[in-house]
Write an enzyme that holds these catalytic residues in place. Structure first.
Site, mmCIF file in Angstrom:
data_model
loop_
_atom_site.group_PDB
_atom_site.id
_atom_site.type_symbol
_atom_site.label_atom_id
_atom_site.label_comp_id
_atom_site.label_asym_id
_atom_site.label_seq_id
_atom_site.Cartn_x
_atom_site.Cartn_y
_atom_site.Cartn_z
ATOM 1 C CB THR A 115 -0.888 0.066 1.208
ATOM 2 O OG1 THR A 115 -1.404 1.283 1.316
ATOM 3 C CG2 THR A 115 -0.307 -0.188 2.441
ATOM 4 C CE1 TYR A 139 -3.943 -2.197 5.425
ATOM 5 C CE2 TYR A 139 -3.307 0.049 4.742
ATOM 6 C CZ TYR A 139 -3.381 -1.256 4.479
ATOM 7 O OH TYR A 139 -3.975 -1.680 3.407
HETATM 8 N N1 UFG Z 1 -13.303 11.049 2.699
HETATM 9 C C1 UFG Z 1 -14.337 11.961 3.020
HETATM 10 N N2 UFG Z 1 -15.684 11.405 3.355
HETATM 11 C C2 UFG Z 1 -15.667 9.951 3.866
HETATM 12 C C3 UFG Z 1 -14.869 9.189 3.478
HETATM 13 C C4 UFG Z 1 -13.479 9.618 2.885
HETATM 14 O O1 UFG Z 1 -14.218 13.152 2.855
HETATM 15 O O2 UFG Z 1 -16.786 9.658 4.233
HETATM 16 C C5 UFG Z 1 -12.039 11.325 2.266
HETATM 17 C C6 UFG Z 1 -10.943 11.002 2.792
HETATM 18 O O3 UFG Z 1 -10.673 11.984 4.100
HETATM 19 C C7 UFG Z 1 -9.705 11.045 2.254
HETATM 20 C C8 UFG Z 1 -10.456 10.597 0.881
HETATM 21 O O4 UFG Z 1 -11.727 10.851 0.961
HETATM 22 O O5 UFG Z 1 -9.320 12.313 1.843
HETATM 23 C C9 UFG Z 1 -10.338 9.212 0.436
HETATM 24 O O6 UFG Z 1 -10.496 8.253 1.673
HETATM 25 P P1 UFG Z 1 -10.795 6.756 1.437
HETATM 26 O O7 UFG Z 1 -11.157 6.490 3.084
HETATM 27 O O8 UFG Z 1 -11.742 6.385 0.566
HETATM 28 O O9 UFG Z 1 -9.165 6.348 1.179
HETATM 29 P P2 UFG Z 1 -7.990 6.530 1.985
HETATM 30 O O10 UFG Z 1 -7.234 7.397 0.990
HETATM 31 O O11 UFG Z 1 -8.012 7.003 3.286
HETATM 32 O O12 UFG Z 1 -7.295 5.056 2.087
HETATM 33 C C10 UFG Z 1 -6.734 4.582 0.943
HETATM 34 C C11 UFG Z 1 -6.758 2.728 1.099
HETATM 35 C C12 UFG Z 1 -6.141 2.512 2.484
HETATM 36 C C13 UFG Z 1 -4.540 3.054 2.526
HETATM 37 C C14 UFG Z 1 -4.700 4.518 2.327
HETATM 38 C C15 UFG Z 1 -3.422 4.821 2.614
HETATM 39 O O13 UFG Z 1 -7.997 2.686 0.962
HETATM 40 O O14 UFG Z 1 -6.119 1.112 2.360
HETATM 41 O O15 UFG Z 1 -5.309 4.980 1.306
HETATM 42 O O16 UFG Z 1 -3.405 6.253 3.154
HETATM 43 F F1 UFG Z 1 -4.309 2.765 3.864
#
Ligand code: UFG
Length: 323
Positions: A115, A139
């Site tokens: 990741t 993680y």
């Molecule tokens: N977000 C919102 N509202 C929500 C959900 C997410 O604004 O309800 C934002 C988050 O803050 C982030 C973006 O949308 O800025 C993407 O969020 P996700 O949760 O979809 O994905 P992440 O970037 O947090 O997570 C991904 C992978 C993880 C990994 C991570 C690394 O899904 O497995 O990147 O930082 F660990």
């Protein structure tokens, strides 16, 4: 036969499909703790747990496995902070069990789901594979531990591995046979689509004061079918004698939370209520990966990289699934 550990999950299921379409025989091994048996539409299936080494030995005794693709891991960053033991035990210790049995049976090829969370807070965008790896949560640290273990095993035991550092996997199978299904769901795109369909009242935007153009976080969304194709290429690379290596797996372009919501409005034709809220802990402002290395070494080329296509396929799946 290719063993797909965790092949009943969102990403593993898409890889199972693409391998079967390309003439491979597959066996999915999954304990169904988060996976879905109905996603195992191709190949054989065995219910078992990586925590039980005898379960793994049984698989290697009973099937002619030649290589392993390993997706079985917990993936909730926040939960990993609250309960690190759960993450290290499953994502690290259980992977050691898998590697042990692979070595016992002389199977020396593995593709590992890593990741972009192994990089931590980026100091340079786009993130290349040489970027310092300094994860900021259990993680990411667990995934980095496995990357390092693979590297040591490669040196010591001649195990050949490819680690793929995913950016944000999104979208669904264009034929809508499988799609994204997490419980609980935390990912942006499926939650936005829930807000479009009325399954949820609104989408929360986590933070609008980041140092980005519109103040919301930017991510590199990669279509799950493109991601699956990269695994097919990584497997072929190892089968052709490729040496152990690691690659970023992203599109190389980023979209903000607000851009994702706007695009989803266009595609669904629905009103989507967005509520601006506080930042979510641990979110870096921008995560965009360079995909130069995987393009040049594995000859990988994304086909579904447009955000519109990613959201369209996710929406088709969402509508089918809600029916
Ligand atoms: N977000 C919102 N509202 C929500 C959900 C997410 O604004 O309800 C934002 C988050 O803050 C982030 C973006 O949308 O800025 C993407 O969020 P996700 O949760 O979809 O994905 P992440 O970037 O947090 O997570 C991904 C992978 C993880 C990994 C991570 C690394 O899904 O497995 O990147 O930082 F660990």
């Amino acid at each position: 036969m290719i063993l797909i550990v965790g092949g009943a999950g969102y990403i593993g299921a898409h890889i199972n499909k693409i391998l079967n379409k390309n003439g491979y025989e597959t066996l999915v091994f999954d304990n169904l703790s988060y996976g879905h048996e109905e996603f195992v539409k191709w190949g054989a299936f065995e219910n078992g747990d990586l925590g039980n080494i005898e379960d793994i030995r049984r698989i290697f005794r009973n099937y002619p496995i030649t290589a392993v693709l390993h997706f079985a891991a917990f993936t909730y960053v926040g939960e990993s902070v609250e309960d690190p033991q759960k993450y290290y035990r499953n994502n690290v210790c259980n992977t050691l069990n898998l590697l042990q049995v692979m070595l016992e049976f002389g199977i020396k090829r593995i593709v590992f789901s890593s990741t972009c969370a192994t990089y931590g807070n980026p100091v340079e965008i786009p993130i290349t594979e040489n970027h310092i790896q300094n994860p900021i949560n259990p993680y990411g640290r667990g995934k980095l531990m496995v990357e390092n273990i693979l590297s040591d095993y490669s040196e010591a035991y001649n195990l050949k591995y490819v680690s793929l550092r995913y950016f944000n996997a999104a979208g669904a199978d264009p034929d809508t046979e499988i799609g994204e299904e997490h419980n609980p769901e935390t990912h942006l795109i499926p939650l936005v689509l829930d807000a479009a369909s009325g399954k949820r009242k609104n989408i929360n935007i986590f933070g609008t004061d980041y140092s980005t153009e519109d103040g919301t976080c930017i991510r590199d969304y990669i279509h799950v079918t493109d991601l699956a194709d990269a695994h097919l290429k990584a497997l072929k690379y190892l089968e052709n004698g490729g040496s152990s290596d690691y690659f970023n797996l992203g599109n190389g372009s980023g979209f903000s939370v607000k851009e994702v919501i706007e695009e989803a409005k266009k595609i669904t034709g629905k009103e989507i209520v967005a509520v601006e809220t506080e930042r979510r802990a641990g979110d870096p402002p921008i995560l965009v990966g360079s995909s130069e290395k995987i393009r040049s070494v594995l000859n990988w080329e994304p086909k579904y990289s447009d955000l519109s296509v990613i959201i369209e396929t996710a929406w088709k799946w969402h509508e089918k699934n809600n029916d």
